[in-house]
Design a protein around this motif. Sequence first.
Motif, PDB file in Angstrom:
ATOM      1  N   VAL A 169      -3.283  -9.678  -0.284  1.00 22.96           N
ATOM      2  CA  VAL A 169      -2.434  -8.462  -0.811  1.00 22.96           C
ATOM      3  C   VAL A 169      -3.153  -7.135  -0.184  1.00 22.96           C
ATOM      4  O   VAL A 169      -4.290  -6.721  -0.432  1.00 22.96           O
ATOM      5  CB  VAL A 169      -2.763  -8.396  -2.406  1.00 22.96           C
ATOM      6  N   MET A 170      -2.064  -6.292   0.567  1.00 23.08           N
ATOM      7  CA  MET A 170      -2.845  -4.995   1.047  1.00 23.08           C
ATOM      8  C   MET A 170      -2.523  -4.022   0.109  1.00 23.08           C
ATOM      9  O   MET A 170      -1.141  -3.916  -0.281  1.00 23.08           O
ATOM     10  CB  MET A 170      -2.376  -4.834   2.430  1.00 23.08           C
ATOM     11  N   THR A 171      -3.437  -3.130  -0.294  1.00 26.94           N
ATOM     12  CA  THR A 171      -3.184  -1.994  -1.088  1.00 26.94           C
ATOM     13  C   THR A 171      -3.507  -0.702  -0.387  1.00 26.94           C
ATOM     14  O   THR A 171      -4.008  -0.929   0.946  1.00 26.94           O
ATOM     15  CB  THR A 171      -4.271  -1.957  -2.260  1.00 26.94           C
ATOM     16  N   SER A 172      -3.708   0.476  -0.920  1.00 20.11           N
ATOM     17  CA  SER A 172      -4.023   1.674  -0.043  1.00 20.11           C
ATOM     18  C   SER A 172      -4.899   2.621  -1.150  1.00 20.11           C
ATOM     19  O   SER A 172      -4.826   2.021  -2.526  1.00 20.11           O
ATOM     20  CB  SER A 172      -3.010   2.389   0.179  1.00 20.11           C
ATOM     21  N   PRO A 173      -5.738   3.353  -0.939  1.00 19.93           N
ATOM     22  CA  PRO A 173      -6.489   4.050  -1.870  1.00 19.93           C
ATOM     23  C   PRO A 173      -5.554   4.727  -3.055  1.00 19.93           C
ATOM     24  O   PRO A 173      -6.071   4.839  -4.010  1.00 19.93           O
ATOM     25  CB  PRO A 173      -7.080   5.347  -1.037  1.00 19.93           C
ATOM     26  N   LEU A 174      -4.337   4.835  -2.674  1.00 20.25           N
ATOM     27  CA  LEU A 174      -3.303   5.416  -3.660  1.00 20.25           C
ATOM     28  C   LEU A 174      -3.362   4.581  -4.943  1.00 20.25           C
ATOM     29  O   LEU A 174      -3.119   4.885  -6.090  1.00 20.25           O
ATOM     30  CB  LEU A 174      -1.982   5.472  -3.199  1.00 20.25           C
ATOM     31  N   ASN A 175      -3.482   3.035  -4.653  1.00 21.13           N
ATOM     32  CA  ASN A 175      -3.182   2.122  -5.746  1.00 21.13           C
ATOM     33  C   ASN A 175      -4.083   1.051  -5.850  1.00 21.13           C
ATOM     34  O   ASN A 175      -3.561  -0.133  -6.352  1.00 21.13           O
ATOM     35  CB  ASN A 175      -1.651   1.637  -5.490  1.00 21.13           C
ATOM     36  N   HIS A 176      -5.149   1.012  -5.184  1.00 17.43           N
ATOM     37  CA  HIS A 176      -5.922  -0.223  -4.984  1.00 17.43           C
ATOM     38  C   HIS A 176      -6.538  -0.446  -6.422  1.00 17.43           C
ATOM     39  O   HIS A 176      -6.540  -1.587  -6.721  1.00 17.43           O
ATOM     40  CB  HIS A 176      -7.248   0.049  -3.867  1.00 17.43           C
ATOM     41  N   GLN A 177      -7.360   0.448  -7.114  1.00 12.68           N
ATOM     42  CA  GLN A 177      -7.794   0.257  -8.388  1.00 12.68           C
ATOM     43  C   GLN A 177      -6.695  -0.516  -9.382  1.00 12.68           C
ATOM     44  O   GLN A 177      -7.052  -1.496 -10.114  1.00 12.68           O
ATOM     45  CB  GLN A 177      -8.719   1.127  -9.076  1.00 12.68           C
ATOM     46  N   GLY A 192       0.734  -1.026  -0.015  1.00 11.21           N
ATOM     47  CA  GLY A 192      -0.080  -0.135  -0.111  1.00 11.21           C
ATOM     48  C   GLY A 192       0.620   1.396   0.024  1.00 11.21           C
ATOM     49  O   GLY A 192       0.235   2.382   0.126  1.00 11.21           O
ATOM     50  N   GLY A 193       2.329   1.228  -0.220  1.00  8.25           N
ATOM     51  CA  GLY A 193       2.997   2.129  -0.081  1.00  8.25           C
ATOM     52  C   GLY A 193       3.031   3.305  -1.100  1.00  8.25           C
ATOM     53  O   GLY A 193       2.284   2.773  -2.321  1.00  8.25           O
ATOM     54  N   GLN A 194       3.657   4.410  -1.275  1.00 14.55           N
ATOM     55  CA  GLN A 194       3.606   5.145  -2.329  1.00 14.55           C
ATOM     56  C   GLN A 194       4.756   4.964  -3.180  1.00 14.55           C
ATOM     57  O   GLN A 194       4.735   5.324  -4.356  1.00 14.55           O
ATOM     58  CB  GLN A 194       3.725   6.924  -1.719  1.00 14.55           C
ATOM     59  N   GLY A 195       6.049   4.263  -2.723  1.00 15.81           N
ATOM     60  CA  GLY A 195       6.900   3.955  -3.676  1.00 15.81           C
ATOM     61  C   GLY A 195       7.521   5.113  -4.087  1.00 15.81           C
ATOM     62  O   GLY A 195       7.970   5.218  -5.361  1.00 15.81           O
ATOM     63  N   THR A 196       7.561   6.207  -3.278  1.00 14.73           N
ATOM     64  CA  THR A 196       8.133   7.579  -4.040  1.00 14.73           C
ATOM     65  C   THR A 196       9.628   7.392  -4.504  1.00 14.73           C
ATOM     66  O   THR A 196       9.926   7.926  -5.568  1.00 14.73           O
ATOM     67  CB  THR A 196       7.994   8.808  -2.939  1.00 14.73           C
ATOM     68  N   ARG A 197      10.307   6.909  -3.663  1.00 16.03           N
ATOM     69  CA  ARG A 197      11.904   6.713  -4.065  1.00 16.03           C
ATOM     70  C   ARG A 197      12.139   5.861  -5.214  1.00 16.03           C
ATOM     71  O   ARG A 197      13.067   6.050  -5.911  1.00 16.03           O
ATOM     72  CB  ARG A 197      12.634   6.019  -2.913  1.00 16.03           C
ATOM     73  N   LEU A 198      11.267   4.772  -5.451  1.00 21.35           N
ATOM     74  CA  LEU A 198      11.516   4.114  -6.695  1.00 21.35           C
ATOM     75  C   LEU A 198      11.177   4.996  -7.932  1.00 21.35           C
ATOM     76  O   LEU A 198      11.822   4.705  -8.942  1.00 21.35           O
ATOM     77  CB  LEU A 198      10.729   2.660  -6.637  1.00 21.35           C
ATOM     78  N   GLY A 199      10.385   5.821  -7.822  1.00 23.86           N
ATOM     79  CA  GLY A 199       9.695   6.598  -8.954  1.00 23.86           C
ATOM     80  C   GLY A 199       9.230   6.049  -9.897  1.00 23.86           C
ATOM     81  O   GLY A 199       9.209   6.160 -11.237  1.00 23.86           O
TER      82      GLY A 199
END
Length: 452
Positions: A159-167, A111-118
Motif C-alpha cells: 500500500v503506497m501512501t504519501s506524507p499527506l496520509n501515511h499516519q 498517496g493522492g490528495q483526493g481533492t475532488r472527492l472532498g
Amino acid sequence: MTDQNKLQNLKTVLKKYGQGHILAFWDRLDPAMQGRLLAQIAQMDFAQLDRWREEFVLTASPFKLPDKLAPAPFYHNQPSDAGQRAKYDQARQFGDKLISQGKVAAFVVAGGQGTRLGFDGPKGNFPISPIKNKTLFQIFAEGISVACKKYKTNCPWYVMTSPLNHQPTLDIFSASNYYGLNKNDIFIFQQGTLPNFSLDGKILLSDIDTIATSPDGHGGSLRALYNSGALADMQKRGIEFVSYYQVDNPLINIFDPLFIGLHALDKAEMSSKALSKTGPFEKLGNFCLADDKVSVIEYSDLPNDLAEKTNPDGSLAFELGSIAIHIISVSFVERLNSHGFSLPLHRAVKKIPYVSDDGKRVEPKEPNGVKLESFVFDALPLAKKSIILQTIRSEEFGPAKNATGVDSAQSARQMMVDRAASWLESAGVKVPRKADGSPDCVIEISPGFALT
Ligand code: UTP
C-alpha cells in the motif's frame, strides 16, 4: 568545517540556483526548526531541481507528437479464433499457477490528495459499498483474502501512501485489525515528494522552517517501491509480479489469472488493461505505439483528427483508453532503479499555501504555483515488452474521483449494483429492473462471496 562555514556554503549553493530565500528566516528559527529545514534541504538535489525548474516550471513545453504513431495492438476481451482461445486458456492456467505459487502481490497506490472527492482522510477509508458502506480498503482486503483462500497461498498487499496520509492510513489499518488479513502480509510505505514552485520558479515555503512539497505522482511508485524496501521484501518472498491499481476503483479484479498469465507468457515487463473508449474525446489516456513502443498519450495531447480517425468498420482507430490497471514485473522495477531512470514530469498549476517574504502564511485565492508529478504509464515505453488486455468497463472500472456526477462515488456505487445484478442474473436469479433496464433495487455482493 564549522557549522558557520557549512551554512555559508549552503547559502552559496542556494543563491547560485536562485533559491536563497529558503533560508530567509534562518535567524528566527530555533535549533530544532533549523535541523528540520536542513534535513529537508539535504534530501534535495538543487542542480536537478534547477533543470526541472527550467524545463517544467517556467515553461509548459508543448507536447511533441512522436514521428511514428499508430494504435497499440492488444488482446481483445474475448479470443477471436481457436488459436487465440488456446492461448487464453494457457494464460489463465499459467496465471492460476503463478498466483498459487505466491508469486503475485497486490499493489494499491493511495498517496493522492483526493481533492475532488472532498473526503476528510485517506481515500481508501471512503465508504463506497451500496448497502454495507464498506470502505475501499475493506473491499480490496476482502478480494485479497478470498484470493488467499482460493489459491491456498499468501497474497501480500503493498500500500503506497504519501506524507499527506501515511499516519492516518497506518491508524486505519490498525484500528480495523488489518481487515482480518495477516498484518505481516501488509506493507505500507510512503512515496517521495517534490517541492512546489511559485510561477516564477522559486521554491515555496509552507512555513518559515518548511519547504512546501507534494507527493511526486503515481509514477513515484516505481522509485518508492525500491527506496522503501518494498521491492526487497517482494524479492525475499519470491514475488515476481505486482498487480497495480488505484485506490479509487472498487470494481478492481486484483488477481486476474488471464491478465497475469498473458503478461508472464509474453515475457512482458509492464502490461496494462484497457477499455474501449465511449467516444473519441473520452478523458482517458490513449494507448498508442509511439516510435514502436507501447505508450499512453493523454487525451489532451492527441490531435482531434487522430482521436476521431476510424477504422473501415467505423470503430475508433485509437480505440483504447488507459484505466491505470497494470501488471508490473518485480525484475522491471529492479532494473529501472539499479540503472537510474527518470520519468517525465507533468506540471499542474494550483493554489498552494505559502509563506510570504514577511513570514506570513498566505492562502491564495487564485492558482499561484506549480506542482510537479510523474505518471506511472510513462514507464510503459521503458519496458522491453508490454502487452494490453482489453476489458469490460462494467466489470472492472468504476473510479470514485468526484463526490457526484461522472466518475464519482455515486456512479461507482451504481456500477457496483449493476454488476451485482448482472452476476445474479447470470446465476439464474431474477432481478427486478426499471423501464430503462437499470436494476430496480439496491444489491451488494461481498467480494468474499463473488470471487469464490
Ligand atoms: P488521481 O490522479 O485521481 O489523484 O490519482 P488524487 O490525488 O487521488 O485525486 P485528486 O486529483 O486530488 O482529486 C490516481 C491514483 O493515484 C494515486 C491516488 O491515490 C489514486 O489512487 N496517487 C496519485 C498517488 O498514490 N500518489 C500521487 O502522488 C498521486
